[in-house]
Write an enzyme that holds these catalytic residues in place. Structure first.
Site, short mmCIF file in Angstrom:
data_model
loop_
_atom_site.label_atom_id
_atom_site.label_comp_id
_atom_site.label_asym_id
_atom_site.label_seq_id
_atom_site.Cartn_x
_atom_site.Cartn_y
_atom_site.Cartn_z
N ARG A 158 31.03 64.82 93.24
CA ARG A 158 30.21 64.69 92.33
C ARG A 158 28.42 64.51 93.01
O ARG A 158 27.42 64.52 92.99
CB ARG A 158 30.21 62.72 91.70
CG ARG A 158 31.84 63.29 90.58
CD ARG A 158 31.15 64.14 88.79
NE ARG A 158 30.04 63.85 88.65
CZ ARG A 158 30.14 62.69 87.37
NH1 ARG A 158 31.45 62.37 87.64
NH2 ARG A 158 28.97 62.24 86.51
N CYS B 20 38.82 63.52 85.49
CA CYS B 20 37.48 63.14 86.35
C CYS B 20 37.34 61.54 86.44
O CYS B 20 36.86 61.43 87.09
CB CYS B 20 36.77 63.34 84.95
SG CYS B 20 37.41 62.15 83.69
N HIS C 55 30.31 66.30 79.29
CA HIS C 55 29.68 65.80 80.51
C HIS C 55 29.53 67.34 81.64
O HIS C 55 30.60 67.12 82.25
CB HIS C 55 31.28 65.19 81.05
CG HIS C 55 30.76 64.58 81.71
ND1 HIS C 55 29.33 63.93 82.73
CD2 HIS C 55 32.19 63.09 82.46
CE1 HIS C 55 30.35 63.34 83.17
NE2 HIS C 55 31.23 62.60 83.53
N ASP D 30 42.66 63.90 80.90
CA ASP D 30 41.38 62.94 80.64
C ASP D 30 41.82 61.33 80.02
O ASP D 30 42.37 62.05 79.52
CB ASP D 30 40.32 62.89 80.69
CG ASP D 30 39.40 62.23 79.82
OD1 ASP D 30 39.15 61.48 81.55
OD2 ASP D 30 38.23 62.91 79.77
N ARG E 194 23.17 58.70 79.80
CA ARG E 194 24.39 58.41 78.98
C ARG E 194 24.59 57.67 77.98
O ARG E 194 24.01 56.75 77.76
CB ARG E 194 25.56 58.40 80.31
CG ARG E 194 27.01 57.59 80.09
CD ARG E 194 27.52 56.97 80.42
NE ARG E 194 28.04 58.12 81.49
CZ ARG E 194 29.44 57.83 82.32
NH1 ARG E 194 30.19 57.10 83.01
NH2 ARG E 194 29.39 58.93 83.17
N GLN F 123 30.46 66.14 85.07
CA GLN F 123 32.02 66.30 85.85
C GLN F 123 32.04 67.78 86.99
O GLN F 123 33.03 67.90 87.39
CB GLN F 123 32.68 65.81 84.77
CG GLN F 123 34.05 65.29 85.15
CD GLN F 123 34.39 64.78 86.76
OE1 GLN F 123 33.71 63.76 86.43
NE2 GLN F 123 34.68 64.88 87.67
N1 NVA Z 1 36.31 61.48 78.18
C1 NVA Z 1 35.77 60.08 79.59
C2 NVA Z 1 35.40 60.04 80.60
C3 NVA Z 1 34.61 59.17 81.75
C4 NVA Z 1 34.17 60.30 82.63
C5 NVA Z 1 35.21 59.72 78.65
O1 NVA Z 1 33.93 59.45 77.47
O2 NVA Z 1 34.95 57.99 78.46
N1 CP Z 2 33.67 61.06 85.61
C1 CP Z 2 33.19 59.76 85.59
O1 CP Z 2 31.68 60.05 85.33
O2 CP Z 2 33.31 58.73 85.98
P1 CP Z 2 32.11 57.40 85.41
O3 CP Z 2 32.02 57.20 84.24
O4 CP Z 2 31.95 56.65 86.34
O5 CP Z 2 30.99 58.01 85.89
#
Ligand code: NVA
Ligand code: CP
Length: 300
Positions: A287, A259, A131, A219, A104, A134
């Site tokens: 997930r 998500c 992502h 989101d 990540r 997800q």
């Molecule tokens: N768009 C959000 C998704 C979190 C799971 C982010 O990147 O923070």
């Molecule tokens: N939706 C998602 O990826 O959540 P986290 O940031 O908690 O992993």
């Protein structure tokens, strides 16, 4: 060496993605009966997080344990990456020790570089641009609840962000219609839009966009890394909040997904998030099952 990575949904074809979703359904049924097959006995997943996580970390870690393997968590701080060791060095070192790596990170290019140095499959656990994990869970969730997503009307309200881009990929691969409704300043990436424009359109009026929707998704307005824009974005995005008025424009049996984590009172109201059309908790739980199926696909 021909290694399969999962950096975006386009890393796999529709048939492969459908096989993963079908296997996830099987694994979910087995998990409900507390029956576990050790298909990944002694296999190890390394998880590198340069951003925070709850769902991604816990689902991958639990998934590996249930499949008979193990997962190692490397936090944003505490490993040598946090002190500046190049990702390409980490990729080569971890490749010698683990069977799969989840990363990540921020720029998507980092994942591409990392995977080019890795001798084991690399999974995108979220980048600034995509992502895909997800989306595996979201597709599973929709299909479980309503059957095929093909030709359905899916509406994205809010930021043209990483999740939105992955939805655009999904619309092209699974042939559903996606309407993205966002402020003009926050449209999705133009190249990604171009590649999916047969299935994606942009409608800046959220009420017109939501009209007749089968699924509404949103989101956070300020993704991880954009926290300093939170206040400014809140004003610009308010019109795109998913509330009962927006949901009433959609079909009566429309579903709501997010998500998570959610900011109640910003991109979604409490009543929608906790209401009968929301399937966000099932989505989050999925997930686990979809990623177990992904791990088997990449490692077996
Ligand atoms: N768009 C959000 C998704 C979190 C799971 C982010 O990147 O923070
Ligand atoms: N939706 C998602 O990826 O959540 P986290 O940031 O908690 O992993």
């Amino acid at each position: 060496m021909n290694i399969k990575h999962f950096l975006t949904l386009d890393s796999l074809n529709r048939k492969e993605l459908e096989a993963i979703i079908n296997r996830a359904l099987e694994l979910k049924a087995q998990t409900k009966r507390r029956k576990f097959e050790a298909t990944l006995n002694n296999r190890v997943l390394g998880m590198i997080f340069e951003k925070s996580s709850t769902r991604t970390r816990v689902s991958f870690e639990t998934g590996m344990t249930q499949l008979g393997g193990h997962a190692i968590y490397l936090a944003p701080t505490g490993s040598q990456i946090g002190r500046g060791e190049p990702l390409k060095d980490t990729a080569r070192v971890l490749s010698k020790m683990v069977d799969c790596i989840m990363l990540r990170t921020f720029e998507h290019e980092k994942l591409e570089e990392f995977s080019s140095y890795s001798d084991v499959p690399v999974i995108n656990g979220l980048s600034d641009s995509f992502h895909p994990c997800q989306l595996l869970a979201d597709l599973l969730t929709y299909i479980e609840a309503r059957g095929s997503i093909e030709n359905k009307n899916v509406v994205w309200l809010g930021d043209g962000n990483n999740m939105c881009h992955s939805y655009m990929n999904a619309a092209r691969i699974f042939n559903f219609q996606l309407i993205v409704s966002c402020p003009k300043e926050f449209v999705p990436n133009s190249e990604i839009f171009e590649s999916s424009k047969k299935n994606t359109s942009i409608e800046h009026d959220p009420y017109k966009a939501a009209d007749g929707a089968d699924l509404i998704i949103t989101d956070v307005w300020a993704s991880m890394g954009k926290e300093d824009e939170q206040k400014d974005r809140k004003e610009k995005f308010m019109k795109y909040q998913v509330n009962s008025e927006i949901m009433s424009c959609a079909k009566d049996n429309a579903l709501f997904m997010h998500c998570l984590p959610a900011h109640r009172g910003e991109e979604v109201t409490e009543d929608v998030l906790e209401g009968p059309q929301s399937i966000v908790w099932e989505e989050a739980g999925n997930r686990l099952h979809s990623q177990k199926a992904l791990l088997e696909f990449l490692l077996m």
